[in-house]
Scaffold this active site. Structure first.
Site, PDB file in Angstrom:
ATOM      1  N   CYS A 108       0.862  -1.178   0.000  1.00  0.00           N
ATOM      2  CA  CYS A 108       0.000   0.000   0.000  1.00  0.00           C
ATOM      3  C   CYS A 108       0.904   1.235   0.000  1.00  0.00           C
ATOM      4  CB  CYS A 108      -0.896  -0.011   1.237  1.00  0.00           C
ATOM      5  SG  CYS A 108      -1.826   1.519   1.473  1.00  0.00           S
ATOM      6  N   CYS A 111       0.670   3.242   3.619  1.00  0.00           N
ATOM      7  CA  CYS A 111       1.193   2.768   4.908  1.00  0.00           C
ATOM      8  C   CYS A 111       2.212   1.643   4.809  1.00  0.00           C
ATOM      9  CB  CYS A 111       0.034   2.337   5.812  1.00  0.00           C
ATOM     10  SG  CYS A 111      -0.814   0.845   5.236  1.00  0.00           S
ATOM     11  N   CYS A 157      -6.921  -1.132   1.740  1.00  0.00           N
ATOM     12  CA  CYS A 157      -5.927  -1.594   2.701  1.00  0.00           C
ATOM     13  C   CYS A 157      -6.573  -1.674   4.082  1.00  0.00           C
ATOM     14  CB  CYS A 157      -4.760  -0.607   2.719  1.00  0.00           C
ATOM     15  SG  CYS A 157      -3.535  -0.946   4.004  1.00  0.00           S
ATOM     16  N   CYS A 160      -4.882   1.219   6.659  1.00  0.00           N
ATOM     17  CA  CYS A 160      -5.094   2.670   6.523  1.00  0.00           C
ATOM     18  C   CYS A 160      -6.348   3.028   5.745  1.00  0.00           C
ATOM     19  CB  CYS A 160      -3.881   3.315   5.868  1.00  0.00           C
ATOM     20  SG  CYS A 160      -3.711   2.912   4.117  1.00  0.00           S
ATOM     21  N   CYS A 180      -7.981  -5.996  -9.853  1.00  0.00           N
ATOM     22  CA  CYS A 180      -7.529  -4.954 -10.766  1.00  0.00           C
ATOM     23  C   CYS A 180      -7.167  -3.729  -9.921  1.00  0.00           C
ATOM     24  CB  CYS A 180      -8.640  -4.641 -11.765  1.00  0.00           C
ATOM     25  SG  CYS A 180      -8.147  -3.522 -13.072  1.00  0.00           S
TER      26      CYS A 180
END
Length: 191
Positions: A108, A111, A157, A160, A180
């Site tokens: 991510c 984070c 995520c 976060c 995707c």
């Protein structure tokens, strides 16, 4: 020219101007940043951690990452902010990792939580990095997304709440899924 023709032409031009103005206004609309109120989200979450070598370490309870809109804007590029924090989408074939073929982990961008592995990446022909599974189901959250006049499943995520992309059921085996993702929401780390 007859009066009716002039009236019809004016009506057409006025309608066309309104349509163009509406399209411009729609494209410039301000999307709100993802809200993360303390009442909605638990302060701690469990994610699966991975080492620098890409090997699974195991589950760990970690503090949720919550920042102000200003803090996210300072940390992220404008496209990463738009995608990850306001649920935008980058143009296909425009991101850094859609054509990434190295061995590594896609984290991510907000984070650093491991989201996908190069081992599950495949060429979908869509122009966005696609995977047939997340690196660990515990690291992502699925939620219903009914924007754009269709129902999809958005992926974010867990740590976060950053928007990563969407999952579809037209992927390869063994899962038949196509996660995707947006390159702008991911950071590729070679292992």
């Amino acid at each position: 020219m007859a009066m009716s023709e002039i009236r019809d032409r004016r009506a057409f031009l006025a309608t066309a101007a309104l349509a163009v103005g509406g399209a411009v206004a729609w494209s410039m609309r301000s999307k709100p940043a993802l809200a993360a109120s303390d009442a909605e989200l638990p302060p701690m979450v469990t994610v699966v951690e991975f080492g620098a070598d890409g090997k699974r370490i195991g589950p760990r309870s970690v503090a949720r990452v919550v920042k102000t809109e200003g803090e996210w804007k300072q940390q992220l590029s404008s496209i990463s902010y738009d995608v990850a924090r306001t649920e935008g989408t980058e143009r296909p074939y425009s991101g850094e990792s859609w054509d990434e073929h190295g061995k590594g982990i896609f984290q991510c961008v907000c984070c650093g939580t491991a989201a996908f592995s190069s081992e599950t990446k495949f060429e979908s022909g869509t122009g966005w990095p696609s995977f047939w599974a997340p690196i660990a189901k515990e690291n992502v959250v699925e939620k219903r997304d009914s924007t754009l006049g269709m129902v999809r499943t958005a992926i974010s995520c867990r740590r976060c709440a950053g928007h990563l992309g969407h999952v579809f059921d037209d992927g390869p085996q063994p899962t038949g899924l196509r996660y995707c993702m947006n390159s702008a929401a991911l950071k590729f780390v070679k292992v």
